[in-house]
Design a protein around this motif. Structure first.
Motif, PDB file in Angstrom:
ATOM      1  N   PHE A 143       0.859  -1.177   0.000  1.00 46.32           N
ATOM      2  CA  PHE A 143       0.000   0.000   0.000  1.00 46.32           C
ATOM      3  C   PHE A 143       0.899   1.232   0.000  1.00 46.32           C
ATOM      4  O   PHE A 143       1.865   1.294   0.775  1.00 46.32           O
ATOM      5  CB  PHE A 143      -0.893   0.005   1.244  1.00 46.32           C
ATOM      6  N   VAL A 144       0.565   2.224  -0.842  1.00 48.07           N
ATOM      7  CA  VAL A 144       1.461   3.368  -1.015  1.00 48.07           C
ATOM      8  C   VAL A 144       0.709   4.697  -0.929  1.00 48.07           C
ATOM      9  O   VAL A 144      -0.309   4.886  -1.609  1.00 48.07           O
ATOM     10  CB  VAL A 144       2.202   3.295  -2.368  1.00 48.07           C
ATOM     11  N   CYS A 145       1.263   5.596  -0.098  1.00 48.78           N
ATOM     12  CA  CYS A 145       0.802   6.985  -0.070  1.00 48.78           C
ATOM     13  C   CYS A 145       2.034   7.888  -0.150  1.00 48.78           C
ATOM     14  O   CYS A 145       3.106   7.431  -0.541  1.00 48.78           O
ATOM     15  CB  CYS A 145      -0.069   7.276   1.163  1.00 48.78           C
ATOM     16  N   LEU A 146       1.913   9.119   0.248  1.00 47.25           N
ATOM     17  CA  LEU A 146       2.999  10.075   0.105  1.00 47.25           C
ATOM     18  C   LEU A 146       4.139   9.842   1.106  1.00 47.25           C
ATOM     19  O   LEU A 146       5.273   9.597   0.734  1.00 47.25           O
ATOM     20  CB  LEU A 146       2.447  11.501   0.256  1.00 47.25           C
TER      21      LEU A 146
ATOM     22  N   THR B 105       5.927   7.344  -1.310  1.00 46.29           N
ATOM     23  CA  THR B 105       6.675   7.726  -2.508  1.00 46.29           C
ATOM     24  C   THR B 105       7.782   8.717  -2.159  1.00 46.29           C
ATOM     25  O   THR B 105       8.714   8.890  -2.933  1.00 46.29           O
ATOM     26  CB  THR B 105       5.749   8.343  -3.573  1.00 46.29           C
ATOM     27  N   HIS B 106       7.691   9.351  -0.999  1.00 43.93           N
ATOM     28  CA  HIS B 106       8.697  10.307  -0.546  1.00 43.93           C
ATOM     29  C   HIS B 106       9.336   9.813   0.760  1.00 43.93           C
ATOM     30  O   HIS B 106       8.738   9.028   1.484  1.00 43.93           O
ATOM     31  CB  HIS B 106       8.065  11.682  -0.336  1.00 43.93           C
ATOM     32  N   ALA B 107      10.507  10.314   1.049  1.00 43.70           N
ATOM     33  CA  ALA B 107      11.268   9.850   2.213  1.00 43.70           C
ATOM     34  C   ALA B 107      11.086  10.746   3.436  1.00 43.70           C
ATOM     35  O   ALA B 107      11.896  10.716   4.352  1.00 43.70           O
ATOM     36  CB  ALA B 107      12.761   9.777   1.852  1.00 43.70           C
ATOM     37  N   TYR B 108      10.018  11.509   3.479  1.00 46.34           N
ATOM     38  CA  TYR B 108       9.790  12.455   4.574  1.00 46.34           C
ATOM     39  C   TYR B 108       9.809  11.813   5.953  1.00 46.34           C
ATOM     40  O   TYR B 108      10.258  12.427   6.914  1.00 46.34           O
ATOM     41  CB  TYR B 108       8.436  13.154   4.433  1.00 46.34           C
TER      42      TYR B 108
ATOM     43  N   GLN C  37      10.360   4.254   2.300  1.00 43.40           N
ATOM     44  CA  GLN C  37      10.116   4.761   0.959  1.00 43.40           C
ATOM     45  C   GLN C  37      10.080   3.600  -0.030  1.00 43.40           C
ATOM     46  O   GLN C  37      10.798   2.601   0.140  1.00 43.40           O
ATOM     47  CB  GLN C  37      11.214   5.750   0.561  1.00 43.40           C
ATOM     48  N   VAL C  38       9.245   3.734  -1.045  1.00 41.95           N
ATOM     49  CA  VAL C  38       9.202   2.754  -2.126  1.00 41.95           C
ATOM     50  C   VAL C  38      10.587   2.685  -2.765  1.00 41.95           C
ATOM     51  O   VAL C  38      11.248   3.709  -2.970  1.00 41.95           O
ATOM     52  CB  VAL C  38       8.153   3.165  -3.199  1.00 41.95           C
ATOM     53  N   ILE C  39      11.024   1.478  -3.066  1.00 39.73           N
ATOM     54  CA  ILE C  39      12.290   1.283  -3.780  1.00 39.73           C
ATOM     55  C   ILE C  39      12.000   0.578  -5.102  1.00 39.73           C
ATOM     56  O   ILE C  39      10.941  -0.040  -5.274  1.00 39.73           O
ATOM     57  CB  ILE C  39      13.306   0.473  -2.937  1.00 39.73           C
ATOM     58  N   ASN C  40      12.918   0.652  -6.023  1.00 44.47           N
ATOM     59  CA  ASN C  40      12.709   0.050  -7.347  1.00 44.47           C
ATOM     60  C   ASN C  40      12.391  -1.434  -7.270  1.00 44.47           C
ATOM     61  O   ASN C  40      11.586  -1.946  -8.041  1.00 44.47           O
ATOM     62  CB  ASN C  40      13.920   0.298  -8.247  1.00 44.47           C
TER      63      ASN C  40
ATOM     64  N   SER D 287       0.659   8.392 -10.112  1.00 45.44           N
ATOM     65  CA  SER D 287       1.493   8.940 -11.181  1.00 45.44           C
ATOM     66  C   SER D 287       2.978   8.728 -10.890  1.00 45.44           C
ATOM     67  O   SER D 287       3.744   8.319 -11.772  1.00 45.44           O
ATOM     68  CB  SER D 287       1.188  10.433 -11.348  1.00 45.44           C
ATOM     69  N   ILE D 288       3.387   8.984  -9.662  1.00 47.43           N
ATOM     70  CA  ILE D 288       4.793   8.778  -9.273  1.00 47.43           C
ATOM     71  C   ILE D 288       5.176   7.310  -9.449  1.00 47.43           C
ATOM     72  O   ILE D 288       6.238   6.989  -9.989  1.00 47.43           O
ATOM     73  CB  ILE D 288       5.030   9.249  -7.822  1.00 47.43           C
ATOM     74  N   LEU D 289       4.302   6.416  -9.002  1.00 47.09           N
ATOM     75  CA  LEU D 289       4.584   4.984  -9.102  1.00 47.09           C
ATOM     76  C   LEU D 289       4.666   4.522 -10.558  1.00 47.09           C
ATOM     77  O   LEU D 289       5.609   3.820 -10.935  1.00 47.09           O
ATOM     78  CB  LEU D 289       3.522   4.178  -8.351  1.00 47.09           C
TER      79      LEU D 289
END
Length: 164
Positions: free
Chosen positions: A8-11, A44-47, A75-78, A96-98
Motif C-alpha cells: 500500500f502506497v501513499c505520500l 513515494t517520498h522519504a519524509y 520509501q518505495v524502492i525500485n 502517477s509517481i509509481l
C-alpha cells in the motif's frame, strides 16, 4: 504456497498506507488467511522514513482494534515493483509517481486501491494529515471498504480460498 505480496502506497507512509496495511492485515487475520499474504506499506517520498504512523491515525485505528504502533515508515524502492504482486496507490499523485518510476513489465501491478471499492464512486483516499479527526475516520471507512473488496476480488479469482 507462494504468498500474495501487497504494498500500500501513499505520500509519506504515516497516514493512509500504514492504515491500509493495518486494516488489511486485520481483515486477513480475522479470516484466518495469514498464510496467503505478505503485507507492507511505503511512501513515494522519504519524509518520514523510520517514523511511526501519525498518532491520529494510530488513535483512530485503535478505536477499531487495529494496532499500527509497530509499523515504521519507509520509501518505495525500485525492487518493490518486482517483489510485490500488487502496488496499491492511495491517490492520483502517488499513482502517477509509481507509474512513472515502474519498469514497463510491472506496470500492471500498480493500481488505485479504491478501485476495489467501486461503490464509493471515488478513486482517491484523501490525505487526512491536515484535516481534523473526522478525516481519519473517513479514511478508515474508505480503506475498510476497499480492503473487503480487494479480498473478495482475490477470493473470486481463485487465488485464495473463500471464507464463506
Amino acid at each position: 504456497m507462494e504468498k500474495i505480496k501487497v504494498l500500500f502506497v501513499c505520500l509519506g507512509n504515516i497516514c493512509r498506507s500504514p492504515t491500509a496495511e493495518g486494516v488489511f492485515t486485520k481483515l486477513v487475520k480475522d479470516h484466518d488467511l495469514e498464510a496467503y499474504f505478505s503485507i507492507d506499506s511505503a511512501g513515494t517520498h522519504a519524509y518520514h522514513v523510520g517514523k511511526e504512523p501519525d498518532l491520529r491515525s494510530q488513535a483512530a485505528a485503535l478505536e477499531r482494534d487495529i494496532d499500527l504502533s509497530g509499523l515504521r515508515g519507509r520509501q518505495v524502492i525500485n525492487g518493490d515493483f518486482e517483489d510485490f504482486d500488487f502496488v496499491l496507490a492511495m491517490d492520483d499523485e502517488n499513482y502517477s509517481i509509481l507509474i512513472n518510476a515502474c519498469p514497463e513489465q510491472y506496470k500492471t501491478k500498480v493500481n488505485y486501491f479504491l478501485d476495489y471499492a467501486p461503490q464509493l464512486n471515488e478513486r482517491q483516499v484523501p490525505d487526512p494529515y491536515y484535516g481534523g479527526q473526522y478525516g481519519f475516520e473517513r479514511v478508515l471507512d474508505m480503506i475498510e471498504q476497499a480492503s473487503a473488496g480487494f479480498l473478495k476480488t482475490l477470493q473470486e479469482s481463485g487465488r485464495i480460498k473463500s471464507t464463506g
